[in-house]
Write a protein that holds these residues in place. Sequence first.
Motif, mmCIF file in Angstrom:
data_model
loop_
_atom_site.group_PDB
_atom_site.id
_atom_site.type_symbol
_atom_site.label_atom_id
_atom_site.label_comp_id
_atom_site.label_asym_id
_atom_site.label_seq_id
_atom_site.Cartn_x
_atom_site.Cartn_y
_atom_site.Cartn_z
ATOM 1 N N MET A 87 0.858 -1.187 0.000
ATOM 2 C CA MET A 87 0.000 0.000 0.000
ATOM 3 C C MET A 87 0.893 1.235 0.000
ATOM 4 S SD MET A 87 -2.623 1.444 2.889
ATOM 5 C CE MET A 87 -4.139 0.705 2.356
ATOM 6 N N ILE A 88 0.532 2.209 -0.806
ATOM 7 C CA ILE A 88 1.244 3.487 -0.862
ATOM 8 C C ILE A 88 0.366 4.553 -0.221
ATOM 9 C CG2 ILE A 88 2.278 5.243 -2.349
ATOM 10 C CD1 ILE A 88 2.490 3.000 -4.528
ATOM 11 N N VAL A 89 0.892 5.188 0.826
ATOM 12 C CA VAL A 89 0.168 6.281 1.471
ATOM 13 C C VAL A 89 0.992 7.540 1.229
ATOM 14 C CG1 VAL A 89 -0.875 7.144 3.589
ATOM 15 C CG2 VAL A 89 -0.658 4.660 3.228
ATOM 16 N N GLU A 90 0.528 8.329 0.280
ATOM 17 C CA GLU A 90 1.276 9.508 -0.192
ATOM 18 C C GLU A 90 0.271 10.510 -0.708
ATOM 19 O OE1 GLU A 90 3.459 12.306 -1.231
ATOM 20 O OE2 GLU A 90 4.712 10.619 -0.629
ATOM 21 N N THR B 179 4.143 11.704 -6.998
ATOM 22 C CA THR B 179 5.058 10.863 -6.222
ATOM 23 C C THR B 179 4.465 9.474 -6.030
ATOM 24 O OG1 THR B 179 5.900 12.813 -5.074
ATOM 25 C CG2 THR B 179 6.333 10.687 -4.047
ATOM 26 N N SER B 180 3.182 9.404 -5.704
ATOM 27 C CA SER B 180 2.510 8.118 -5.526
ATOM 28 C C SER B 180 2.553 7.299 -6.824
ATOM 29 C CB SER B 180 1.064 8.344 -5.100
ATOM 30 O OG SER B 180 0.416 7.120 -4.896
ATOM 31 N N TYR B 181 2.297 7.956 -7.936
ATOM 32 C CA TYR B 181 2.328 7.278 -9.234
ATOM 33 C C TYR B 181 3.725 6.738 -9.534
ATOM 34 C CZ TYR B 181 2.335 6.554 -14.266
ATOM 35 O OH TYR B 181 2.494 6.002 -15.512
ATOM 36 N N GLU B 182 4.756 7.565 -9.312
ATOM 37 C CA GLU B 182 6.138 7.144 -9.579
ATOM 38 C C GLU B 182 6.542 5.958 -8.699
ATOM 39 O OE1 GLU B 182 8.285 10.784 -8.969
ATOM 40 O OE2 GLU B 182 7.949 11.454 -11.036
ATOM 41 N N GLY C 294 4.469 3.746 -7.456
ATOM 42 C CA GLY C 294 3.715 2.602 -7.984
ATOM 43 C C GLY C 294 4.377 1.984 -9.202
ATOM 44 N N VAL C 295 4.834 2.822 -10.125
ATOM 45 C CA VAL C 295 5.531 2.332 -11.324
ATOM 46 C C VAL C 295 6.810 1.595 -10.918
ATOM 47 C CG1 VAL C 295 6.783 3.059 -13.410
ATOM 48 C CG2 VAL C 295 4.541 4.041 -12.885
ATOM 49 N N ALA C 296 7.557 2.177 -9.990
ATOM 50 C CA ALA C 296 8.799 1.538 -9.523
ATOM 51 C C ALA C 296 8.497 0.191 -8.875
ATOM 52 C CB ALA C 296 9.529 2.453 -8.538
ATOM 53 N N LEU C 297 7.453 0.120 -8.055
ATOM 54 C CA LEU C 297 7.103 -1.134 -7.386
ATOM 55 C C LEU C 297 6.718 -2.208 -8.396
ATOM 56 C CD1 LEU C 297 4.998 0.156 -4.350
ATOM 57 C CD2 LEU C 297 7.353 -0.708 -4.328
ATOM 58 N N GLU C 298 5.937 -1.831 -9.378
ATOM 59 C CA GLU C 298 5.522 -2.806 -10.387
ATOM 60 C C GLU C 298 6.708 -3.290 -11.213
ATOM 61 O OE1 GLU C 298 2.175 -1.024 -12.381
ATOM 62 O OE2 GLU C 298 0.883 -1.356 -10.637
ATOM 63 N N SER C 299 7.691 -2.425 -11.443
ATOM 64 C CA SER C 299 8.882 -2.858 -12.179
ATOM 65 C C SER C 299 9.718 -3.833 -11.348
ATOM 66 C CB SER C 299 9.742 -1.654 -12.594
ATOM 67 O OG SER C 299 10.444 -1.134 -11.482
ATOM 68 N N MET C 300 9.505 -3.842 -10.017
ATOM 69 C CA MET C 300 10.193 -4.772 -9.115
ATOM 70 C C MET C 300 9.346 -6.019 -8.852
ATOM 71 S SD MET C 300 11.506 -2.166 -6.187
ATOM 72 C CE MET C 300 11.714 -0.454 -6.622
ATOM 73 N N ASP C 301 8.256 -6.178 -9.594
ATOM 74 C CA ASP C 301 7.331 -7.309 -9.461
ATOM 75 C C ASP C 301 6.518 -7.309 -8.171
ATOM 76 O OD1 ASP C 301 7.849 -8.380 -11.983
ATOM 77 O OD2 ASP C 301 9.566 -9.520 -11.237
ATOM 78 N N LYS D 289 2.985 -5.793 -6.235
ATOM 79 C CA LYS D 289 1.648 -5.349 -6.615
ATOM 80 C C LYS D 289 1.243 -4.200 -5.701
ATOM 81 C CE LYS D 289 -3.079 -7.086 -7.241
ATOM 82 N NZ LYS D 289 -3.594 -5.771 -7.309
ATOM 83 N N VAL D 290 0.713 -3.138 -6.280
ATOM 84 C CA VAL D 290 0.195 -2.034 -5.483
ATOM 85 C C VAL D 290 -1.201 -2.449 -5.023
ATOM 86 C CG1 VAL D 290 -0.488 0.393 -5.447
ATOM 87 C CG2 VAL D 290 1.560 -0.310 -6.719
ATOM 88 N N ALA D 291 -1.316 -2.728 -3.725
ATOM 89 C CA ALA D 291 -2.581 -3.203 -3.153
ATOM 90 C C ALA D 291 -3.599 -2.082 -3.050
ATOM 91 C CB ALA D 291 -2.338 -3.815 -1.781
ATOM 92 N N ALA D 292 -3.116 -0.881 -2.743
ATOM 93 C CA ALA D 292 -4.014 0.267 -2.581
ATOM 94 C C ALA D 292 -3.186 1.539 -2.521
ATOM 95 C CB ALA D 292 -4.842 0.119 -1.311
#
Length: 164
Positions: free
Chosen positions: A7-10, A15-18, A20-27, A29-32
């Motif tokens: 979960m990203i709390v931002e 910043t939240s979008y960036e 999220g993109v970084a997390l997905e590139s690391m495999d 999942k953005v839960a919320a």
Amino acid sequence: MENARIMIVEDEAITSYEIGVALESMDYKVAANAITAEEAITKVETDRPDIILMDIQLKGKMDGIQAAELIKDRFNIPVIFMTAYTDDEKLERAKLVHPYGYLVKPLQERDLKITIKMALYSAKMDMERKQAEERFRSLVETSNDWIWEMDPNCVYTFVSPKVK
């Protein structure tokens, strides 16, 4: 833990979008996503992430430190703090919540990746240790044998319940 749900709390959308993109590139999942502490607490109840990236400075009545404390008490979900502010007062307050990491913005992808991996590993080890302690406690409490502990002065500090 591969494919962990984070979960990203931002409160800054870019910043939240960036992140999220970084997390997905690391495999991962953005839960919320949440922009306030109150929203984060509500979403934790429904989305049950494996770990939370929590900005300390949030809009609303509560800051990220207060939200992390509530989340830890209610749900026992690990939190990594993110902040652009490194003043001693915030750091001292953040320490009391026992976060699994503390990242200074702007985030570097390498630091984010390493911190998440270490936090997930530490959370897994904490859970396994807690389970082992519960099994040991159950064994001691139900044993008919005498189990004790003494301090260096030969004073009993613990005696198993069934033999007292």
